[in-house]
Design an enzyme around this catalytic site. Structure first.
Site, PDB file in Angstrom:
ATOM      1  N   ARG A   9       1.396 -16.217 -21.078  1.00  0.00           N
ATOM      2  CA  ARG A   9       0.777 -17.316 -21.841  1.00  0.00           C
ATOM      3  C   ARG A   9       0.509 -18.553 -20.995  1.00  0.00           C
ATOM      4  O   ARG A   9      -0.246 -19.429 -21.404  1.00  0.00           O
ATOM      5  CB  ARG A   9       1.675 -17.727 -23.009  1.00  0.00           C
ATOM      6  CG  ARG A   9       1.621 -16.788 -24.188  1.00  0.00           C
ATOM      7  CD  ARG A   9       2.272 -17.411 -25.388  1.00  0.00           C
ATOM      8  NE  ARG A   9       3.532 -18.094 -25.050  1.00  0.00           N
ATOM      9  CZ  ARG A   9       4.192 -18.880 -25.888  1.00  0.00           C
ATOM     10  NH1 ARG A   9       3.698 -19.107 -27.090  1.00  0.00           N
ATOM     11  NH2 ARG A   9       5.329 -19.441 -25.533  1.00  0.00           N
ATOM     12  N   GLY A  10       1.164 -18.684 -19.855  1.00  0.00           N
ATOM     13  CA  GLY A  10       0.984 -19.861 -19.008  1.00  0.00           C
ATOM     14  C   GLY A  10      -0.379 -19.876 -18.342  1.00  0.00           C
ATOM     15  O   GLY A  10      -1.227 -19.017 -18.605  1.00  0.00           O
ATOM     16  N   MET A  11      -0.591 -20.839 -17.465  1.00  0.00           N
ATOM     17  CA  MET A  11      -1.913 -21.013 -16.871  1.00  0.00           C
ATOM     18  C   MET A  11      -2.312 -19.812 -16.011  1.00  0.00           C
ATOM     19  O   MET A  11      -3.371 -19.214 -16.219  1.00  0.00           O
ATOM     20  CB  MET A  11      -1.946 -22.305 -16.059  1.00  0.00           C
ATOM     21  CG  MET A  11      -3.312 -22.672 -15.556  1.00  0.00           C
ATOM     22  SD  MET A  11      -3.435 -24.409 -15.111  1.00  0.00           S
ATOM     23  CE  MET A  11      -2.215 -24.525 -13.798  1.00  0.00           C
ATOM     24  N   THR A  37      10.187 -15.553 -23.494  1.00  0.00           N
ATOM     25  CA  THR A  37      11.474 -16.251 -23.381  1.00  0.00           C
ATOM     26  C   THR A  37      11.746 -17.101 -24.615  1.00  0.00           C
ATOM     27  O   THR A  37      12.826 -17.667 -24.746  1.00  0.00           O
ATOM     28  CB  THR A  37      11.488 -17.165 -22.140  1.00  0.00           C
ATOM     29  OG1 THR A  37      10.387 -18.069 -22.222  1.00  0.00           O
ATOM     30  CG2 THR A  37      11.387 -16.354 -20.853  1.00  0.00           C
ATOM     31  N   CYS A 135      -1.261 -20.281  -2.559  1.00  0.00           N
ATOM     32  CA  CYS A 135      -2.683 -20.332  -2.897  1.00  0.00           C
ATOM     33  C   CYS A 135      -3.563 -20.708  -1.705  1.00  0.00           C
ATOM     34  O   CYS A 135      -4.596 -20.071  -1.463  1.00  0.00           O
ATOM     35  CB  CYS A 135      -2.919 -21.282  -4.069  1.00  0.00           C
ATOM     36  SG  CYS A 135      -1.909 -22.768  -4.035  1.00  0.00           S
ATOM     37  N   HIS A 275      -9.088 -25.404  -4.310  1.00  0.00           N
ATOM     38  CA  HIS A 275      -8.569 -25.925  -3.049  1.00  0.00           C
ATOM     39  C   HIS A 275      -9.655 -25.819  -1.982  1.00  0.00           C
ATOM     40  O   HIS A 275     -10.336 -24.799  -1.880  1.00  0.00           O
ATOM     41  CB  HIS A 275      -7.366 -25.102  -2.572  1.00  0.00           C
ATOM     42  CG  HIS A 275      -6.132 -25.276  -3.387  1.00  0.00           C
ATOM     43  ND1 HIS A 275      -5.945 -26.305  -4.282  1.00  0.00           N
ATOM     44  CD2 HIS A 275      -4.990 -24.531  -3.430  1.00  0.00           C
ATOM     45  CE1 HIS A 275      -4.740 -26.184  -4.829  1.00  0.00           C
ATOM     46  NE2 HIS A 275      -4.148 -25.118  -4.330  1.00  0.00           N
ATOM     47  N   GLN A 351      -8.172 -21.865  -7.046  1.00  0.00           N
ATOM     48  CA  GLN A 351      -6.723 -21.740  -6.884  1.00  0.00           C
ATOM     49  C   GLN A 351      -6.096 -20.795  -7.904  1.00  0.00           C
ATOM     50  O   GLN A 351      -5.060 -20.185  -7.643  1.00  0.00           O
ATOM     51  CB  GLN A 351      -6.086 -23.133  -6.989  1.00  0.00           C
ATOM     52  CG  GLN A 351      -4.595 -23.186  -6.717  1.00  0.00           C
ATOM     53  CD  GLN A 351      -3.771 -23.101  -7.984  1.00  0.00           C
ATOM     54  OE1 GLN A 351      -4.214 -23.523  -9.048  1.00  0.00           O
ATOM     55  NE2 GLN A 351      -2.566 -22.557  -7.883  1.00  0.00           N
TER      56      GLN A 351
END
Length: 371
Positions: A9-11, A37, A135, A275, A351
């Site tokens: 679910r994170g980026m 979690t 990255c 980047h 990135q």
């Protein structure tokens, strides 16, 4: 093969899920399971898999049922469960975006367009830990891999222009908030064509130095400024991000025993998720620029050599152009005044794609035998 996903679910995890959907990767996964979690027993995302309920990401017994675990949950999670899982006797594949295990002897840093031979040897020899790289390192190697793979680089120095996304989602939000807050300070003055730009500049500068500027995450202003340090201070004048450039590049290439010297400075700038890097290379021989460009262009399907001309450079070699794409353009390639072996290059890459999610997506397919 049972594949468990943690941190989806994170980026980075969200970008990974999107890419897997676009490439129809779930068709190659016999059984997919999603772990959490915070929402055990909740509804799992629907990618056509049979398992509809979220499992406990901290339950070693549940994790141990998986043949492959893919995690984008971060380094603290890896530190909390990985060793316990291995100690329980689990011998599955651990694919991880976090840096915690990168430099371990029993781990391979994954970037298959550059080090597929290292990956294949690892799989043959029973290596079970496959870790995403830093990255900037991954993006540099996607751009300049041809020179490194042909052992043409004596040394390289990379000066980076790193995006807010490398620090996290909250930092991306803070960058935009900072941009908006700066504009709000001078919006009326900007709207007046007769207004003094020096007065506007003074107001902006005063605001950047004030406590009102939003900087809870970065600690200092980024919008309208830059941050000439990334990650922790190693105490020798080098940041950890700068240290990674040398050690990870050589590990990816399988050359830790006979490393190419790579160093430089890492700087945060006000880009969102691309980047950029200005790189100086000393080659082992004096090659024509045209030959260097041919070597770079032939290294993989995503690198794109940009002619060293103003119009091509300002339109093709920018975060605005590259963001959200898998393209890794490299340009500004020319001989430097120090001598024929000295070459400049400038490269840009997303990135969150080649810098994070894409190598994990691809190594999962490689482990599954479908790439």
């Amino acid at each position: 093969m049972k594949v468990g996903f943690v941190g989806w679910r994170g980026m980075v995890g969200s970008v990974l899920m999107q890419r897997m959907k676009e490439e129809n990767d779930f068709a190659h996964i016999p059984e997919a399971f999603f772990f959490t979690t915070s929402n055990v027993g909740g509804a799992a995302p629907d990618f056509g898999q049979a398992a509809k309920t979220l499992l406990d990401a901290n339950n070693v017994a549940e994790l141990a049922k998986m043949d492959i675990i893919v995690t984008c949950q971060g380094g603290d999670y890896t530190k909390s469960v990985f060793q316990a899982l291995r100690d329980s006797g689990w011998n599955g594949y651990w694919i991880d975006a976090a840096s915690s295990l990168r430099m371990k002897d029993d781990a391979i840093i994954v970037l298959d367009p550059v080090n597929r031979d290292v990956l294949d040897n690892g799989l043959k020899n029973g290596v079970k830990n496959y870790i995403g790289g830093n990255c900037t390192v991954s993006l540099m190697l996607m751009a300049l891999g041809g020179l490194f793979q042909n052992d043409l680089v004596e040394w390289a120095t990379s000066m980076t222009y790193q995006a807010a996304s490398g620090a996290g989602a909250k930092n991306m939000r803070e960058l935009i908030s900072g941009m908006g807050a700066v504009h709000a300070q001078v919006a009326d003055a900007l709207a007046d064509p007769a207004g003094s730009i020096l007065d506007i500049d003074r107001k902006v500068s005063d605001f950047l130095r004030s406590e009102d500027y939003p900087k809870a995450n970065f600690g200092v202003p980024l919008a309208g400024s830059l941050i000439p340090w990334i990650d922790v201070d190693l105490g020798n004048g080098q940041s950890k991000e700068e240290w990674k450039g040398g050690v990870e590049t050589n590990k990816i290439l399988g050359r830790s025993d006979n490393p190419t010297v790579i160093d430089g400075l890492c700087v945060r700038v006000g880009a969102m998720r691309c980047h950029s890097q200005a790189i100086t290379l000393k080659l082992k021989k004096d090659l024509p620029v045209s030959e260097i460009e041919t070597i770079l262009a032939g290294a993989n399907d995503w690198v794109k050599v940009i002619p060293n001309e103003k119009e091509a450079s300002i339109h093709e070699l920018t975060p605005a152009k590259v963001t959200g794409t898998l393209s890794v353009p490299v340009g500004r390639i020319r001989k430097l005044g120090m001598g024929g072996e000295y070459i400049s290059a400038f490269t840009v890459g997303d990135q969150l794609l080649w810098g994070a999610a894409e190598p994990l997506r691809r190594v999962l397919r490689i482990v599954l035998g479908s790439l």
